[in-house]
Design a protein around this motif. Structure first.
Motif, PDB file in Angstrom:
ATOM      1  N   SER A  84       0.926  -1.342   0.002  1.00 34.20           N
ATOM      2  CA  SER A  84       0.017  -0.003  -0.044  1.00 34.20           C
ATOM      3  C   SER A  84       1.092   1.275  -0.145  1.00 34.20           C
ATOM      4  O   SER A  84       0.546   2.245  -0.663  1.00 34.20           O
ATOM      5  CB  SER A  84      -0.949   0.151   1.366  1.00 34.20           C
ATOM      6  N   VAL A  85       2.046   1.161   0.721  1.00 32.99           N
ATOM      7  CA  VAL A  85       2.819   2.211   0.989  1.00 32.99           C
ATOM      8  C   VAL A  85       3.534   2.509  -0.544  1.00 32.99           C
ATOM      9  O   VAL A  85       3.796   3.681  -0.879  1.00 32.99           O
ATOM     10  CB  VAL A  85       3.707   2.379   2.050  1.00 32.99           C
ATOM     11  N   ALA A  86       3.902   1.618  -1.420  1.00 35.12           N
ATOM     12  CA  ALA A  86       4.666   1.613  -2.443  1.00 35.12           C
ATOM     13  C   ALA A  86       3.876   1.820  -3.706  1.00 35.12           C
ATOM     14  O   ALA A  86       4.194   2.375  -4.441  1.00 35.12           O
ATOM     15  CB  ALA A  86       5.527   0.353  -2.631  1.00 35.12           C
ATOM     16  N   THR A  87       2.365   1.820  -3.389  1.00 36.49           N
ATOM     17  CA  THR A  87       1.483   2.063  -4.543  1.00 36.49           C
ATOM     18  C   THR A  87       1.381   3.503  -5.044  1.00 36.49           C
ATOM     19  O   THR A  87       1.745   3.702  -6.417  1.00 36.49           O
ATOM     20  CB  THR A  87       0.278   1.712  -4.048  1.00 36.49           C
ATOM     21  N   PRO A  88       1.577   4.451  -4.236  1.00 38.37           N
ATOM     22  CA  PRO A  88       1.765   5.938  -4.682  1.00 38.37           C
ATOM     23  C   PRO A  88       3.053   6.187  -5.441  1.00 38.37           C
ATOM     24  O   PRO A  88       2.930   6.979  -6.504  1.00 38.37           O
ATOM     25  CB  PRO A  88       1.637   6.702  -3.408  1.00 38.37           C
ATOM     26  N   THR A  89       4.283   5.479  -4.928  1.00 38.45           N
ATOM     27  CA  THR A  89       5.421   5.692  -5.854  1.00 38.45           C
ATOM     28  C   THR A  89       5.269   5.350  -7.201  1.00 38.45           C
ATOM     29  O   THR A  89       5.950   5.663  -7.966  1.00 38.45           O
ATOM     30  CB  THR A  89       6.478   4.957  -5.024  1.00 38.45           C
ATOM     31  N   LEU A  90       4.655   4.088  -7.334  1.00 41.50           N
ATOM     32  CA  LEU A  90       4.454   3.175  -8.390  1.00 41.50           C
ATOM     33  C   LEU A  90       3.585   4.189  -9.356  1.00 41.50           C
ATOM     34  O   LEU A  90       3.645   4.205 -10.555  1.00 41.50           O
ATOM     35  CB  LEU A  90       3.699   1.922  -8.345  1.00 41.50           C
ATOM     36  N   VAL A  91       2.561   4.945  -8.788  1.00 38.48           N
ATOM     37  CA  VAL A  91       1.635   5.749  -9.778  1.00 38.48           C
ATOM     38  C   VAL A  91       2.502   6.853 -10.185  1.00 38.48           C
ATOM     39  O   VAL A  91       2.283   7.387 -11.400  1.00 38.48           O
ATOM     40  CB  VAL A  91       0.335   6.160  -8.754  1.00 38.48           C
ATOM     41  N   TYR A  92       3.332   7.493  -9.357  1.00 36.07           N
ATOM     42  CA  TYR A  92       4.267   8.532  -9.576  1.00 36.07           C
ATOM     43  C   TYR A  92       5.203   8.158 -10.600  1.00 36.07           C
ATOM     44  O   TYR A  92       5.489   8.954 -11.786  1.00 36.07           O
ATOM     45  CB  TYR A  92       4.878   9.032  -8.298  1.00 36.07           C
ATOM     46  N   LEU A  93       5.528   6.923 -10.684  1.00 32.16           N
ATOM     47  CA  LEU A  93       6.539   6.413 -11.551  1.00 32.16           C
ATOM     48  C   LEU A  93       6.053   6.314 -13.137  1.00 32.16           C
ATOM     49  O   LEU A  93       6.315   6.416 -14.101  1.00 32.16           O
ATOM     50  CB  LEU A  93       7.055   4.988 -11.205  1.00 32.16           C
ATOM     51  N   GLY A  94       4.537   6.041 -13.231  1.00 34.80           N
ATOM     52  CA  GLY A  94       3.862   5.725 -14.240  1.00 34.80           C
ATOM     53  C   GLY A  94       3.707   7.147 -14.880  1.00 34.80           C
ATOM     54  O   GLY A  94       3.796   7.388 -15.898  1.00 34.80           O
ATOM     55  N   ILE A 140      14.824  13.997 -15.495  1.00 34.91           N
ATOM     56  CA  ILE A 140      13.806  14.865 -15.176  1.00 34.91           C
ATOM     57  C   ILE A 140      13.812  15.972 -14.422  1.00 34.91           C
ATOM     58  O   ILE A 140      14.898  15.782 -13.516  1.00 34.91           O
ATOM     59  CB  ILE A 140      12.173  14.199 -14.879  1.00 34.91           C
ATOM     60  N   SER A 141      13.339  16.997 -14.295  1.00 33.65           N
ATOM     61  CA  SER A 141      13.536  18.221 -13.261  1.00 33.65           C
ATOM     62  C   SER A 141      12.008  18.262 -12.637  1.00 33.65           C
ATOM     63  O   SER A 141      11.174  18.552 -13.260  1.00 33.65           O
ATOM     64  CB  SER A 141      13.948  19.319 -13.998  1.00 33.65           C
ATOM     65  N   LEU A 142      12.095  18.185 -11.300  1.00 31.49           N
ATOM     66  CA  LEU A 142      10.833  18.427 -10.430  1.00 31.49           C
ATOM     67  C   LEU A 142      10.145  19.804 -10.529  1.00 31.49           C
ATOM     68  O   LEU A 142      10.586  20.631  -9.802  1.00 31.49           O
ATOM     69  CB  LEU A 142      10.926  17.738  -9.153  1.00 31.49           C
ATOM     70  N   SER A 149       2.744  16.047  -8.970  1.00 30.79           N
ATOM     71  CA  SER A 149       2.268  14.742  -8.645  1.00 30.79           C
ATOM     72  C   SER A 149       3.206  14.103  -7.644  1.00 30.79           C
ATOM     73  O   SER A 149       2.898  13.327  -6.958  1.00 30.79           O
ATOM     74  CB  SER A 149       2.733  14.088 -10.149  1.00 30.79           C
ATOM     75  N   TYR A 150       4.410  14.807  -7.532  1.00 34.43           N
ATOM     76  CA  TYR A 150       5.424  14.370  -6.349  1.00 34.43           C
ATOM     77  C   TYR A 150       5.005  14.529  -4.941  1.00 34.43           C
ATOM     78  O   TYR A 150       5.131  13.668  -4.214  1.00 34.43           O
ATOM     79  CB  TYR A 150       6.873  14.581  -6.684  1.00 34.43           C
ATOM     80  N   VAL A 151       4.137  15.646  -5.166  1.00 33.00           N
ATOM     81  CA  VAL A 151       3.815  15.981  -3.649  1.00 33.00           C
ATOM     82  C   VAL A 151       2.748  15.352  -3.136  1.00 33.00           C
ATOM     83  O   VAL A 151       2.463  14.934  -2.231  1.00 33.00           O
ATOM     84  CB  VAL A 151       3.504  17.637  -3.698  1.00 33.00           C
ATOM     85  N   LEU A 152       1.738  14.975  -4.301  1.00 32.32           N
ATOM     86  CA  LEU A 152       0.725  14.269  -3.925  1.00 32.32           C
ATOM     87  C   LEU A 152       1.005  12.854  -3.636  1.00 32.32           C
ATOM     88  O   LEU A 152       0.223  12.377  -2.625  1.00 32.32           O
ATOM     89  CB  LEU A 152      -0.385  14.385  -5.234  1.00 32.32           C
ATOM     90  N   HIS A 153       2.166  12.181  -4.133  1.00 28.97           N
ATOM     91  CA  HIS A 153       2.193  10.895  -3.817  1.00 28.97           C
ATOM     92  C   HIS A 153       2.956  11.125  -2.439  1.00 28.97           C
ATOM     93  O   HIS A 153       2.739   9.839  -1.618  1.00 28.97           O
ATOM     94  CB  HIS A 153       3.222  10.257  -4.869  1.00 28.97           C
ATOM     95  N   LEU A 154       3.710  11.867  -2.269  1.00 27.62           N
ATOM     96  CA  LEU A 154       4.248  11.948  -0.826  1.00 27.62           C
ATOM     97  C   LEU A 154       3.123  12.113   0.399  1.00 27.62           C
ATOM     98  O   LEU A 154       3.054  11.211   1.376  1.00 27.62           O
ATOM     99  CB  LEU A 154       5.194  13.287  -0.485  1.00 27.62           C
ATOM    100  N   VAL A 155       2.143  12.979   0.197  1.00 29.84           N
ATOM    101  CA  VAL A 155       0.990  13.061   0.995  1.00 29.84           C
ATOM    102  C   VAL A 155       0.213  11.744   1.167  1.00 29.84           C
ATOM    103  O   VAL A 155       0.060  11.344   2.151  1.00 29.84           O
ATOM    104  CB  VAL A 155       0.070  14.120   0.499  1.00 29.84           C
TER     105      VAL A 155
END
Length: 301
Positions: A84-94, A140-142, A149-155
């Protein structure tokens, strides 16, 4: 550990698209959660149901008491937590892969058009997007939508970590007891059930809890870091905007007004001189004309 290989390969790709704190978080996830869970915790909890002994022979009583004491196995709970915790990271990767793929196509179009016509301004006229999130090597550059997207996956990670920590506390606490008292049906009376190796299992629970808290804090620190960085960039852009030639300082604007005033006075003087010169020339032409008429009159007489 074979079932974790796919997740490990996917998360390994995120490291090149994360901050330094994000890379530390991934290291903690790999080493202290997945590795420890696969090598140690599964063996410790392999006898959790077989060695759960109750002082009764009533059929079904042992299973009911075990289900009451452990609604979900600790190992399965931790597996669910990691996924579950790794899922937001995978969504960000996509999202990152999608952005890189789109900008790669844009570069291919630009390259093909550059071979036909060297005028790069045609791309702007034809409405082609210019790559702004990645370079030719795929780094990439954030900023922009990627930063959001990165901030949302952190939240999402922070909320999931906090939810699982609270859920673990309400399910079975942070320590295991050696004896559990059960009086559920079909037990004929209150029975005592005993757990195998409760101290060793409690140590693993504390370890996984500490790692979860560390991951939670790392995500908080990374979110704070990105917020501070975004605020600093906004202040720098605002400062650069205030000192651009479009909006000069007050002293330069006063000098510009004075120069403009002087220029207007010079133009007015030139205009006056031009008018006076034209008047003089008109008078001169009139006088010459009059003299010629006089001369012509004299000839006719």
């Amino acid at each position: 550990m074979g079932e974790w290989d796919l997740l490990g390969r996917l998360l390994d790709k995120v490291q090149s698209h994360s901050t330094v704190i994000g890379k530390v978080w991934l290291t903690v996830l790999f080493v202290f959660r997945i590795l420890v869970l696969g090598t140690g915790a599964e063996k410790v909890w392999s006898d959790e149901q077989s060695d759960f002994v109750c002082n009764t022979q009533q059929p079904g009583c042992k299973n009911v008491c075990y289900d009451y004491a452990f609604p979900i196995s600790h190992v399965r709970f931790w597996v669910l937590q990691i996924i579950s915790v790794a899922t937001p990271t995978l969504v960000y990767l996509g999202h990152v892969v999608h952005v890189i793929h789109v900008e790669k196509k844009v570069r291919e179009r630009m390259k093909k058009q550059a071979e036909l016509d060297d005028q790069a301004k045609l791309f702007l006229r034809w409405g082609y997007k210019v790559p702004k999130y990645s370079n030719s090597s795929g780094k990439i550059s954030l900023r922009g939508c990627l930063l959001r997207s990165y901030v949302l996956h952190l939240v999402a990670k922070i909320l999931l970590e906090l939810g699982f920590i609270i859920g673990q506390y309400f399910l079975y606490g942070f320590t295991l007891q050696a004896r559990y008292v059960c009086s559920r049906f079909p037990c004929p009376h209150e029975v005592d059930c005993f757990l195998s190796r409760p101290m060793e299992k409690s140590v693993f629970i504390w370890f996984m809890l500490v790692v979860a808290i560390v991951s939670f804090l790392l995500s908080l620190v990374e979110l704070f870091y990105l917020c501070v960085k975004a605020v600093k960039e906004c202040l720098v852009r605002k400062q650069d905007y205030t000192v651009t030639p479009v909006t000069p300082p007050v002293s330069e604007r006063k000098d510009f007004k004075n120069q403009k005033h002087v220029g207007l006075e010079m133009k007015l003087q030139e205009h006056k001189l031009g008018v006076n010169g034209a008047t003089d020339s008109v008078h001169g032409v009139a006088n010459s004309g009059a003299s010629e008429n006089n001369n012509m009159g004299e000839v006719h007489i």
